[in-house]
Design a protein around this motif. Structure first.
Motif, PDB file in Angstrom:
ATOM      1  N   PHE A 158       0.865  -1.169   0.000  1.00 18.31           N
ATOM      2  CA  PHE A 158       0.000   0.000   0.000  1.00 18.31           C
ATOM      3  C   PHE A 158       0.905   1.223   0.000  1.00 18.31           C
ATOM      4  O   PHE A 158       1.720   1.390   0.906  1.00 18.31           O
ATOM      5  N   TYR A 159       0.785   2.059  -1.011  1.00 21.30           N
ATOM      6  CA  TYR A 159       1.702   3.191  -1.136  1.00 21.30           C
ATOM      7  C   TYR A 159       0.931   4.467  -1.485  1.00 21.30           C
ATOM      8  O   TYR A 159      -0.253   4.423  -1.810  1.00 21.30           O
ATOM      9  N   ASN A 160       1.647   5.592  -1.367  1.00 18.44           N
ATOM     10  CA  ASN A 160       1.078   6.899  -1.695  1.00 18.44           C
ATOM     11  C   ASN A 160      -0.061   7.264  -0.743  1.00 18.44           C
ATOM     12  O   ASN A 160      -1.079   7.810  -1.152  1.00 18.44           O
ATOM     13  N   GLY A 161       0.140   6.951   0.539  1.00 24.07           N
ATOM     14  CA  GLY A 161      -0.893   7.242   1.527  1.00 24.07           C
ATOM     15  C   GLY A 161      -0.382   8.114   2.652  1.00 24.07           C
ATOM     16  O   GLY A 161       0.781   8.515   2.690  1.00 24.07           O
ATOM     17  N   ASN A 162      -1.267   8.428   3.553  1.00 27.21           N
ATOM     18  CA  ASN A 162      -0.949   9.103   4.815  1.00 27.21           C
ATOM     19  C   ASN A 162      -1.207   8.078   5.906  1.00 27.21           C
ATOM     20  O   ASN A 162      -2.347   7.886   6.317  1.00 27.21           O
ATOM     21  N   ILE A 163      -0.161   7.409   6.334  1.00 28.09           N
ATOM     22  CA  ILE A 163      -0.291   6.302   7.271  1.00 28.09           C
ATOM     23  C   ILE A 163       0.137   6.770   8.650  1.00 28.09           C
ATOM     24  O   ILE A 163       1.303   7.093   8.871  1.00 28.09           O
ATOM     25  N   TYR A 164      -0.838   6.853   9.555  1.00 27.62           N
ATOM     26  CA  TYR A 164      -0.554   7.292  10.911  1.00 27.62           C
ATOM     27  C   TYR A 164      -0.096   6.094  11.733  1.00 27.62           C
ATOM     28  O   TYR A 164      -0.828   5.129  11.911  1.00 27.62           O
ATOM     29  N   THR A 165       1.122   6.174  12.227  1.00 28.04           N
ATOM     30  CA  THR A 165       1.741   5.041  12.903  1.00 28.04           C
ATOM     31  C   THR A 165       1.588   5.078  14.422  1.00 28.04           C
ATOM     32  O   THR A 165       1.792   4.079  15.077  1.00 28.04           O
ATOM     33  N   PHE A 166       1.282   6.247  14.966  1.00 28.89           N
ATOM     34  CA  PHE A 166       1.223   6.467  16.410  1.00 28.89           C
ATOM     35  C   PHE A 166       2.581   6.243  17.071  1.00 28.89           C
ATOM     36  O   PHE A 166       2.678   6.014  18.266  1.00 28.89           O
ATOM     37  N   ASP A 167       3.645   6.328  16.276  1.00 27.39           N
ATOM     38  CA  ASP A 167       5.025   6.274  16.771  1.00 27.39           C
ATOM     39  C   ASP A 167       5.511   7.712  16.841  1.00 27.39           C
ATOM     40  O   ASP A 167       5.624   8.379  15.809  1.00 27.39           O
ATOM     41  N   PRO A 209       5.719   9.624  13.063  1.00 27.34           N
ATOM     42  CA  PRO A 209       4.258   9.598  13.167  1.00 27.34           C
ATOM     43  C   PRO A 209       3.505   9.329  11.870  1.00 27.34           C
ATOM     44  O   PRO A 209       2.390   8.820  11.913  1.00 27.34           O
ATOM     45  N   ILE A 210       4.081   9.683  10.722  1.00 35.57           N
ATOM     46  CA  ILE A 210       3.382   9.494   9.451  1.00 35.57           C
ATOM     47  C   ILE A 210       4.314   8.838   8.449  1.00 35.57           C
ATOM     48  O   ILE A 210       5.472   9.214   8.307  1.00 35.57           O
ATOM     49  N   ALA A 211       3.801   7.827   7.748  1.00 39.07           N
ATOM     50  CA  ALA A 211       4.551   7.134   6.704  1.00 39.07           C
ATOM     51  C   ALA A 211       3.779   7.230   5.395  1.00 39.07           C
ATOM     52  O   ALA A 211       2.608   7.596   5.375  1.00 39.07           O
ATOM     53  N   GLU A 212       4.457   6.890   4.301  1.00 34.01           N
ATOM     54  CA  GLU A 212       3.834   6.908   2.973  1.00 34.01           C
ATOM     55  C   GLU A 212       3.347   5.541   2.532  1.00 34.01           C
ATOM     56  O   GLU A 212       2.447   5.433   1.713  1.00 34.01           O
TER      57      GLU A 212
END
Length: 80
Positions: free
Chosen positions: A7-16, A20-23
């Motif tokens: 899954f790519y090209n997203g706003n992935i909230y990691t709660f780390d 905090p945000i990954a693609e």
């Protein structure tokens, strides 16, 4: 050969707090293998690719976490 779901090209909230945000997010056998950049996910993992087109993803790390959302109005969004 493992089949990855990328899954790519997203706003992935990691709660780390440190990241905090990954693609991108890579999943194998319903387990998270990688969370990070589009570049690394697309170059190092091979499998089925899903362009999130900027969609937001919030990671839940335990099966119990989904149970806590029972009855919560998600405004038309899905838990997958």
């Amino acid at each position: 050969m493992p089949c990855y779901r990328i899954f790519y090209n997203g706003n992935i909230y990691t709660f780390d707090p440190e990241n905090p945000i990954a693609e991108a997010l890579v999943v194998k056998n319903d387990r998270i293998e990688y969370v990070g950049t589009n570049n690394k996910a697309l170059s190092e993992y091979h499998g089925v690719k899903y362009d999130l087109d900027g969609a937001t993803v919030c990671l839940l790390y335990t099966s119990d976490a989904a149970d806590e959302l029972d009855g919560v109005d998600l405004g038309g969004r899905r838990i997958i």
